[in-house]
Design a protein around this motif. Structure first.
Motif, mmCIF file in Angstrom:
data_model
loop_
_atom_site.group_PDB
_atom_site.id
_atom_site.type_symbol
_atom_site.label_atom_id
_atom_site.label_comp_id
_atom_site.label_asym_id
_atom_site.label_seq_id
_atom_site.Cartn_x
_atom_site.Cartn_y
_atom_site.Cartn_z
ATOM 1 N N GLU A 1 0.808 -1.221 0.000
ATOM 2 C CA GLU A 1 0.000 0.000 0.000
ATOM 3 C C GLU A 1 0.841 1.271 0.000
ATOM 4 O OE1 GLU A 1 -0.778 -2.712 1.686
ATOM 5 O OE2 GLU A 1 -2.686 -3.171 0.732
ATOM 6 N N ALA A 2 2.071 1.201 0.523
ATOM 7 C CA ALA A 2 2.916 2.403 0.616
ATOM 8 C C ALA A 2 4.343 2.061 0.165
ATOM 9 C CB ALA A 2 2.915 2.939 2.049
ATOM 10 N N PRO A 3 4.559 1.847 -1.130
ATOM 11 C CA PRO A 3 5.867 1.405 -1.603
ATOM 12 C C PRO A 3 7.004 2.390 -1.308
ATOM 13 C CG PRO A 3 4.399 1.887 -3.457
ATOM 14 C CD PRO A 3 3.595 1.995 -2.206
ATOM 15 N N GLY A 4 6.703 3.634 -1.066
ATOM 16 C CA GLY A 4 7.727 4.615 -0.735
ATOM 17 C C GLY A 4 8.136 4.599 0.727
ATOM 18 N N CYS A 5 7.382 3.899 1.560
ATOM 19 C CA CYS A 5 7.663 3.835 3.000
ATOM 20 C C CYS A 5 8.882 2.961 3.247
ATOM 21 C CB CYS A 5 6.438 3.290 3.740
ATOM 22 S SG CYS A 5 6.721 3.019 5.502
ATOM 23 N N LEU A 6 9.877 3.514 3.940
ATOM 24 C CA LEU A 6 11.100 2.765 4.217
ATOM 25 C C LEU A 6 10.849 1.536 5.085
ATOM 26 C CD1 LEU A 6 13.702 5.645 4.723
ATOM 27 C CD2 LEU A 6 13.307 4.233 2.700
ATOM 28 N N VAL A 7 9.914 1.652 6.032
ATOM 29 C CA VAL A 7 9.585 0.501 6.882
ATOM 30 C C VAL A 7 8.990 -0.617 6.020
ATOM 31 C CG1 VAL A 7 8.110 -0.325 8.768
ATOM 32 C CG2 VAL A 7 9.287 1.883 8.965
ATOM 33 N N GLU A 8 8.057 -0.265 5.140
ATOM 34 C CA GLU A 8 7.461 -1.279 4.259
ATOM 35 C C GLU A 8 8.538 -1.910 3.370
ATOM 36 O OE1 GLU A 8 4.355 -0.955 0.736
ATOM 37 O OE2 GLU A 8 3.375 -0.898 2.702
ATOM 38 N N GLN A 9 9.478 -1.136 2.895
ATOM 39 C CA GLN A 9 10.556 -1.653 2.054
ATOM 40 C C GLN A 9 11.418 -2.665 2.812
ATOM 41 O OE1 GLN A 9 12.760 1.674 0.422
ATOM 42 N NE2 GLN A 9 10.903 2.609 -0.422
ATOM 43 N N VAL A 10 11.763 -2.323 4.061
ATOM 44 C CA VAL A 10 12.591 -3.211 4.884
ATOM 45 C C VAL A 10 11.848 -4.519 5.174
ATOM 46 C CG1 VAL A 10 13.610 -3.477 7.192
ATOM 47 C CG2 VAL A 10 13.969 -1.367 5.889
ATOM 48 N N VAL A 11 10.595 -4.387 5.573
ATOM 49 C CA VAL A 11 9.793 -5.568 5.889
ATOM 50 C C VAL A 11 9.640 -6.443 4.645
ATOM 51 C CG1 VAL A 11 7.475 -6.349 6.522
ATOM 52 C CG2 VAL A 11 8.581 -4.504 7.820
ATOM 53 N N ASN A 12 9.295 -5.830 3.515
ATOM 54 C CA ASN A 12 9.095 -6.600 2.287
ATOM 55 C C ASN A 12 10.376 -7.269 1.820
ATOM 56 O OD1 ASN A 12 6.433 -5.907 2.354
ATOM 57 N ND2 ASN A 12 6.535 -4.449 0.679
ATOM 58 N N ALA A 13 11.510 -6.606 1.968
ATOM 59 C CA ALA A 13 12.790 -7.208 1.581
ATOM 60 C C ALA A 13 13.068 -8.455 2.419
ATOM 61 C CB ALA A 13 13.928 -6.195 1.723
ATOM 62 N N ALA A 14 12.809 -8.361 3.713
ATOM 63 C CA ALA A 14 13.030 -9.513 4.597
ATOM 64 C C ALA A 14 12.079 -10.656 4.248
ATOM 65 C CB ALA A 14 12.859 -9.102 6.056
ATOM 66 N N LEU A 15 10.831 -10.317 4.012
ATOM 67 C CA LEU A 15 9.858 -11.347 3.655
ATOM 68 C C LEU A 15 10.179 -11.963 2.298
ATOM 69 C CD1 LEU A 15 6.527 -9.715 4.870
ATOM 70 C CD2 LEU A 15 7.809 -11.560 5.961
ATOM 71 N N ASP A 16 10.570 -11.125 1.333
ATOM 72 C CA ASP A 16 10.909 -11.633 -0.002
ATOM 73 C C ASP A 16 12.009 -12.679 0.070
ATOM 74 O OD1 ASP A 16 9.030 -10.167 -1.410
ATOM 75 O OD2 ASP A 16 10.437 -8.563 -1.954
ATOM 76 N N ASP A 17 13.031 -12.421 0.865
ATOM 77 C CA ASP A 17 14.111 -13.395 1.011
ATOM 78 C C ASP A 17 13.569 -14.730 1.533
ATOM 79 O OD1 ASP A 17 15.988 -11.564 0.123
ATOM 80 O OD2 ASP A 17 16.736 -11.083 2.136
ATOM 81 N N GLY A 18 12.736 -14.656 2.530
ATOM 82 C CA GLY A 18 12.153 -15.877 3.099
ATOM 83 C C GLY A 18 11.250 -16.592 2.104
ATOM 84 N N PHE A 19 10.426 -15.836 1.392
ATOM 85 C CA PHE A 19 9.537 -16.445 0.394
ATOM 86 C C PHE A 19 10.342 -17.129 -0.703
ATOM 87 C CE2 PHE A 19 6.214 -12.930 1.337
ATOM 88 C CZ PHE A 19 5.726 -13.630 2.419
ATOM 89 N N ARG A 20 11.380 -16.463 -1.206
ATOM 90 C CA ARG A 20 12.205 -17.041 -2.265
ATOM 91 C C ARG A 20 12.884 -18.325 -1.793
ATOM 92 N NH1 ARG A 20 13.111 -11.723 -3.701
ATOM 93 N NH2 ARG A 20 14.966 -11.522 -2.421
ATOM 94 N N GLU A 21 13.418 -18.301 -0.581
ATOM 95 C CA GLU A 21 14.080 -19.492 -0.050
ATOM 96 C C GLU A 21 13.078 -20.627 0.155
ATOM 97 O OE1 GLU A 21 17.003 -22.090 1.499
ATOM 98 O OE2 GLU A 21 17.070 -20.372 0.154
#
Length: 150
Positions: free
Chosen positions: A94-114
């Motif tokens: 919902e807020a792609p410019g939000c740094l918190v959302e970016q950090v959270v999504n990056a961490a989740l993306d790594d887990g999802f990919r693995e």
């Protein structure tokens, strides 16, 4: 989010097909999947394009397995179905410019990919022959009609 159960459903019908000496119609497979024949035809089309099944028309026609069960993995079937998403969870966007959302999504993306890599590797090591052997080890020897009459 709705579950995509096509992989489970198609594996179910493929194992039934492996047990049947005759071609199975879309109608018979639809009864096994508790769906309609059009859904079966649409789902099986990707498997036919991948060379895993073939279909015949007319009297005595229907679906048959085109390759040896040892040559077809769960990953192959997953890919033939269009590689649907494996997980029903995802990132908030919902807020792609939000740094918190970016950090959270990056961490989740790594887990999802693995997790996806591990699951697809596992799928790549399981053949339809292995599923068939497990079915028979559990005492399975039912025809399509018998299995669904239980």
């Amino acid at each position: 989010m709705k579950r995509d159960s096509r992989l489970s459903g198609i594996l179910h019908v493929l194992l039934h097909m492996a047990e049947e000496p005759r071609p199975l119609t879309s109608e018979a497979l639809a009864a096994a999947m508790q769906t309609n024949p059009a859904v079966v035809r649409r789902t099986m089309a990707g498997l036919r394009e991948a060379g895993f099944v073939r279909s015949g028309r007319g009297h005595g026609g229907g679906w048959t397995i085109a390759r040896d069960l040892h040559e077809i993995t769960l990953r192959d079937i997953h890919v033939a179905l269009g590689s649907p998403d494996l997980f029903a969870i995802g990132n908030r966007t919902e807020a792609p410019g939000c740094l918190v959302e970016q950090v959270v999504n990056a961490a989740l993306d790594d887990g999802f990919r693995e997790a996806e890599r591990v699951l697809l590797d596992r799928f790549g090591g399981v053949t339809l022959a292995a599923l068939s052997a497990d079915f028979h080890a559990r005492g399975g020897a039912l025809t399509l009609e018998q299995a669904h009459a239980v």
